[in-house]
Design a protein around this motif. Structure first.
Motif, mmCIF file in Angstrom:
data_model
loop_
_atom_site.group_PDB
_atom_site.id
_atom_site.type_symbol
_atom_site.label_atom_id
_atom_site.label_comp_id
_atom_site.label_asym_id
_atom_site.label_seq_id
_atom_site.Cartn_x
_atom_site.Cartn_y
_atom_site.Cartn_z
ATOM 1 N N LYS A 137 0.825 -1.205 0.000
ATOM 2 C CA LYS A 137 0.000 0.000 0.000
ATOM 3 C C LYS A 137 0.862 1.260 0.000
ATOM 4 O O LYS A 137 0.590 2.219 -0.748
ATOM 5 N N SER A 183 -6.571 -0.269 -7.441
ATOM 6 C CA SER A 183 -6.766 -1.711 -7.559
ATOM 7 C C SER A 183 -7.487 -2.031 -8.858
ATOM 8 O O SER A 183 -8.561 -1.493 -9.141
ATOM 9 N N VAL A 220 2.392 1.651 -3.512
ATOM 10 C CA VAL A 220 1.422 2.063 -4.524
ATOM 11 C C VAL A 220 1.031 3.523 -4.343
ATOM 12 O O VAL A 220 0.911 4.274 -5.317
ATOM 13 N N VAL A 274 -2.494 -1.908 -9.618
ATOM 14 C CA VAL A 274 -2.167 -3.239 -9.112
ATOM 15 C C VAL A 274 -3.242 -4.232 -9.528
ATOM 16 O O VAL A 274 -4.431 -4.041 -9.240
#
Length: 557
Positions: A224, A251, A227, A234
């Protein structure tokens, strides 16, 4: 040094390893082991199951959830063979597990007698270690080897074969020989990490593919942070679901066969650089290597078989957590590029997928759609709820309509695809985490392979929720026969007993959903039940869940 029975020596090894549960089905070759577990019943809970596949799948699920070896006790021969499917699931999905099998008495070995089976040779292709005990004294050493093998590298099953007469034989045992230390993850060359960081940041269309290695190493917080820092989308593998919450803007969800969505698939197709962390580019992720991947691919994992994949890739042998720590440090000073032009390229795929979801939810027909049930269920479950599934078309509904917000909250036999995993996995999950909600979503064909262990749920007071998608068929196969074999449906349709009456026979309350109006009440009441409960979802065989149908059919061509 102490003089102990073989059974007491092994049970003390289990206690020192922190084992809290053993699952199994009793047999003559392990009666002695059960006597030792009786003595330890205050510290180790023995859960008797009605089939070895269930017992071994429960051990597998415990290993996935705790990252400590789940333990199963198996009768020699038939019992061990019944558990092989579950051991293969654990092997394919890197789940730590120890199978303790009985064996015929040593004096009968080689006579080809009843129950005789060379478990070690049979299990060797599946297990990280397959070992035989010949004397009571060597039990600590053999247990140590099995324990370390189950947890070394990516993890997996190990087997210990113990002849029946060893359980009651006394011998001098040195429990100080027990060695449960797991080697530290291998170091990763900082220069290699720096190079990967530079390539990742320089790419125009990068994708991070997050796998089980992140979940198993509890490294989701590091992912996390990374990202958020680099603003790279992802996708996940099947066992990587929830490593980045699927509610996160970056996501893409799961990619690949058996539950992937078209957005994640399209991202892998269009990407110019894919970084797989805690995973590889498997046949599942790439639809048996038929999905076009044009990117440079780098994977970081603890696998030794990356060279066997049918796609060009670079592999870095390393632990996902260690790698993420180093990669995050290497990217700290980076100025993230504007990724909007890249993510904008996925807009059409996202719109098409959203339309597919809406169409599935709005489908009209004689019955409620499992899509509607799964969406309603998702709204009622806590973020840490555990959902388990079997194998078949039913699993596509929770894949599409139930978000994974944390890792290891969606359990599936992803890489072996065996039916009969979902219900036992739910039983184990509820035993391991009694305070969390646990729901098994199963197809009728899958559920009836392990239905006998409803009795286990009742006897052991395991308040698991079972949702059965009932279409009276092996629907994914009937669908393929209709589409690919000119409608020649054969061997994929069946009848079922009345599932409500069946549940009642076990003393389990049950509800049936036949129309959308029944969804809310059935879910509310079944989730509030004190013990185990069952909901039957009567399903139209023509209700096709959202999936990347083009990719799936190309793979099957």
């Amino acid at each position: 040094m102490a003089r102990l029975r073989g059974t007491d020596a092994l049970v003390q090894c289990l206690q020192r390893a922190g084992t809290e549960r053993v699952y199994g089905v009793i047999g003559t070759s392990i009666v002695g082991l059960l006597d030792g577990l009786y003595e330890a019943r205050d510290t180790i809970r023995y859960i008797s199951c009605r089939h070895e596949q269930v017992a071994a799948s429960m051990a597998d699920a415990e290993g996935r959830l705790t990252r400590r070896p789940g333990v199963v006790a198996l009768h020699s021969g038939p019992g061990a063979l019944n558990a092989m499917i579950s051991m293969a699931n654990a092997a394919k999905d890197c789940s730590p597990m120890i199978a303790i099998t009985g064996a015929i008495k040593r004096r009968l070995q080689g006579c080809d007698g009843m129950l005789e089976l060379d478990h070690v040779r049979l299990a060797a292709p599946l297990c990280r270690a397959a070992l035989r005990v010949e004397t009571v004294a060597e039990i600590p050493e053999r247990f140590s080897q099995a324990y370390r093998a189950a947890l070394a590298g990516p993890g997996g099953p190990a087997l210990i074969e113990v002849p029946e007469d060893i359980w009651t034989e006394h011998g001098e045992v040195d429990l100080d020989q027990l060695d449960l230390d797991i080697p530290a993850p291998p170091p990763i060359d900082p220069a290699a990490v720096q190079q990967i960081a530079e390539r990742l940041l320089a790419a125009e269309r990068p994708v991070i593919l997050a796998g089980a290695g992140i979940a198993y190493r509890r490294a989701e917080a590091l992912l996390k942070q990374l990202v958020d820092l680099v603003q790279i989308p992802v996708a996940t593998t099947g066992n990587g679901r929830g490593t980045l919450p699927e509610t996160d803007p970056l996501s893409l969800g799961r990619a690949g066969y058996g539950g992937g969505n078209a957005v994640a698939d399209e991202a892998l197709k269009r990407a110019d650089f894919i970084l797989g962390i805690g995973c590889t580019m498997s046949d599942m992720t790439t639809y048996e290597y038929t999905w076009p991947i044009h990117a440079e691919v780098v994977v970081v994992n603890l696998d030794r078989d990356n060279d066997q994949k049918r796609i060009p890739l670079e592999a870095l042998y390393g632990d996902a957590r260690v790698f993420l720590e180093q990669l995050l440090a290497a990217c700290r000073e980076a100025t993230p590029a504007d990724r909007a032009p890249w993510t904008d390229q996925l807009a059409d795929a996202r719109t098409a997928w959203d339309n597919l979801l809406s169409s599935s939810l709005g489908r009209s027909g004689p019955h409620a759609s499992p899509a509607q049930v799964c969406q309603a269920l998702d709204q009622r479950l806590a973020d840490d709820a555990i959902v388990t599934v079997g194998a078949g078309m039913h699993l596509l509904y929770p894949m599409a309509f139930m978000k994974s917000r944390r890792p290891s909250c969606f359990l599936s036999a992803v890489n072996f695809g065996a039916m009969g995993f979902g219900f036992p996995a739910a039983l184990a999950a509820k035993v391991v985490y009694p305070q969390r909600q646990v729901v098994a979503i199963l197809g009728d064909g899958d559920f009836l392979m392990t239905v006998q262990d409803l009795e286990t749920a009742v006897r052991e007071n395991i308040p698991v929720r079972v949702m059965v998608v009932n279409d009276n068929s092996y629907r994914v196969l009937a669908f393929r026969q209709r589409v690919q074999y000119s409608g020649r449906v054969h061997g994929s349709l069946h009848g079922n007993p009345d599932l409500l009456q069946l549940a009642a026979a076990f003393g389990i309350p049950a509800w049936r959903i036949e129309s959308p109006e029944q969804i809310d009440a059935a879910l509310e009441e079944s989730l509030a039940a004190e013990g185990p409960s069952l909901v039957e979802i009567v399903t139209d065989a023509d209700d096709i869940p959202p999936t990347n149908l083009q990719a799936a059919l190309t793979m099957s061509d």
